[in-house]
Write a protein that holds these residues in place. Structure first.
Motif, short mmCIF file in Angstrom:
data_model
loop_
_atom_site.label_atom_id
_atom_site.label_comp_id
_atom_site.label_asym_id
_atom_site.label_seq_id
_atom_site.Cartn_x
_atom_site.Cartn_y
_atom_site.Cartn_z
N TYR A 184 36.52 41.02 27.96
CA TYR A 184 37.34 41.42 26.81
C TYR A 184 38.29 42.54 27.19
O TYR A 184 39.49 42.50 26.89
CB TYR A 184 36.44 41.84 25.65
N LEU A 185 37.77 43.57 27.85
CA LEU A 185 38.61 44.69 28.26
C LEU A 185 39.70 44.23 29.21
O LEU A 185 40.84 44.67 29.12
CB LEU A 185 37.75 45.77 28.91
N SER A 186 39.33 43.34 30.12
CA SER A 186 40.31 42.83 31.09
C SER A 186 41.47 42.14 30.39
O SER A 186 42.63 42.30 30.79
CB SER A 186 39.62 41.86 32.05
N ARG A 187 41.15 41.38 29.34
CA ARG A 187 42.20 40.66 28.60
C ARG A 187 43.04 41.59 27.75
O ARG A 187 44.26 41.39 27.62
CB ARG A 187 41.58 39.59 27.70
N HIS A 188 42.43 42.58 27.14
CA HIS A 188 43.12 43.36 26.12
C HIS A 188 43.75 44.65 26.63
O HIS A 188 44.56 45.24 25.90
CB HIS A 188 42.15 43.66 24.96
N ILE A 189 43.44 45.10 27.83
CA ILE A 189 44.08 46.33 28.29
C ILE A 189 45.53 46.11 28.73
O ILE A 189 46.41 46.86 28.27
CB ILE A 189 43.21 47.01 29.36
N PRO A 190 45.86 45.10 29.56
CA PRO A 190 45.04 44.24 30.42
C PRO A 190 44.83 44.89 31.77
O PRO A 190 45.53 45.82 32.14
CB PRO A 190 45.90 42.98 30.55
N ALA A 191 43.84 44.35 32.52
CA ALA A 191 43.51 44.89 33.84
C ALA A 191 42.76 43.82 34.64
O ALA A 191 42.03 43.01 34.06
CB ALA A 191 42.65 46.13 33.69
#
Length: 235
Positions: free
Chosen positions: A48-55
């Motif tokens: 989720y963090l990877s998609r929404h930061i994204p990173a």
């Protein structure tokens, strides 16, 4: 100050055991499925963090009970009691097959970003069992850092304040339930890169929220509060 380059890792993302080692766990499926075998819910948050930061995201699906990717080579926890008695050549094969490729790839990417002039914020996503040795842990979210590296501590304090503002009903603490300076992947990487170029922060989330709406809220707050904190740093 320009924004940092953010990378995300998840060292205990799964409890997969390759076919040739399944015999080691034939009578230990319960342990393999428990918090002893993997960080329940951590990979979902990391994605989720990877998609929404994204990173960019790197994760390990092989169970820590076969090889502990988040420990150094000298650690007694590198091989669990189930894998400890394997012959040295087999252990060496496991390291070459699963341990080194994961860690070396992350380290290589960090070195590349830093060589390009970036400051890197490494978020290592984990989760923890709500009850350990009969004691209930009260913390909901932990931000782990090396307090001797003041940039890490300062960032964690800023991020903690933002999380608490957005999620006051949950308890967020620094270096709880573990100490971020203990043996781990981020600790190893701190020895490789200078403090002004690398920050390694471990995120620990209470497993009692895994698969619940609360975890959906927590992951959203982590992403939103991180963006706020990064914008404050950039100002």
């Amino acid at each position: 100050m320009r924004k940092r380059k953010i990378i995300i890792t998840c060292e205990h993302g799964g409890n997969y055991i390759p076919r040739e080692y399944k015999y080691l766990f034939a009578a230990h499926e319960k342990e393999l499925s428990s918090h002893k075998g993997w960080d329940i819910g951590a990979l979902e948050v990391a994605k989720y963090l990877s998609r929404h930061i994204p990173a960019p995201l790197s994760y390990q699906r092989v169970s820590r009970l076969l090889v502990e990717t988040n420990r150094s080579l000298h650690s007694d926890e590198l091989f669990s009691k189930y894998a400890h008695e394997l012959d040295k050549p087999i252990k060496k094969y496991i390291l070459n097959k699963f341990y080194y490729p994961y860690r070396n790839a992350v380290e290589k990417n960090l070195a590349k970003y830093i060589a390009e002039g970036h400051e890197v914020l490494h978020l290592s996503v984990h989760s923890f069992t709500p009850v350990l040795n009969g004691i209930e842990r009260q913390v909901d979210i932990g931000l782990l850092c090396d307090e001797s590296r003041w940039l890490e501590l300062e960032f964690c304090q800023m991020w903690q304040a933002q999380i608490q503002q957005l999620l006051p009903e949950k308890l967020t603490m620094i270096n709880v339930p573990y100490n971020g300076a203990d043996d781990g992947f981020t600790t190893y990487l701190r020895e490789k890169f200078p403090v002004e170029k690398y920050m390694g922060i471990e995120i620990e989330i209470n497993q009692k929220y895994a698969g619940t709406e609360d975890q959906s809220v927590i992951r959203s707050v982590l992403a939103n509060s991180l963006v706020i904190s990064e914008n404050l740093v950039a100002e």
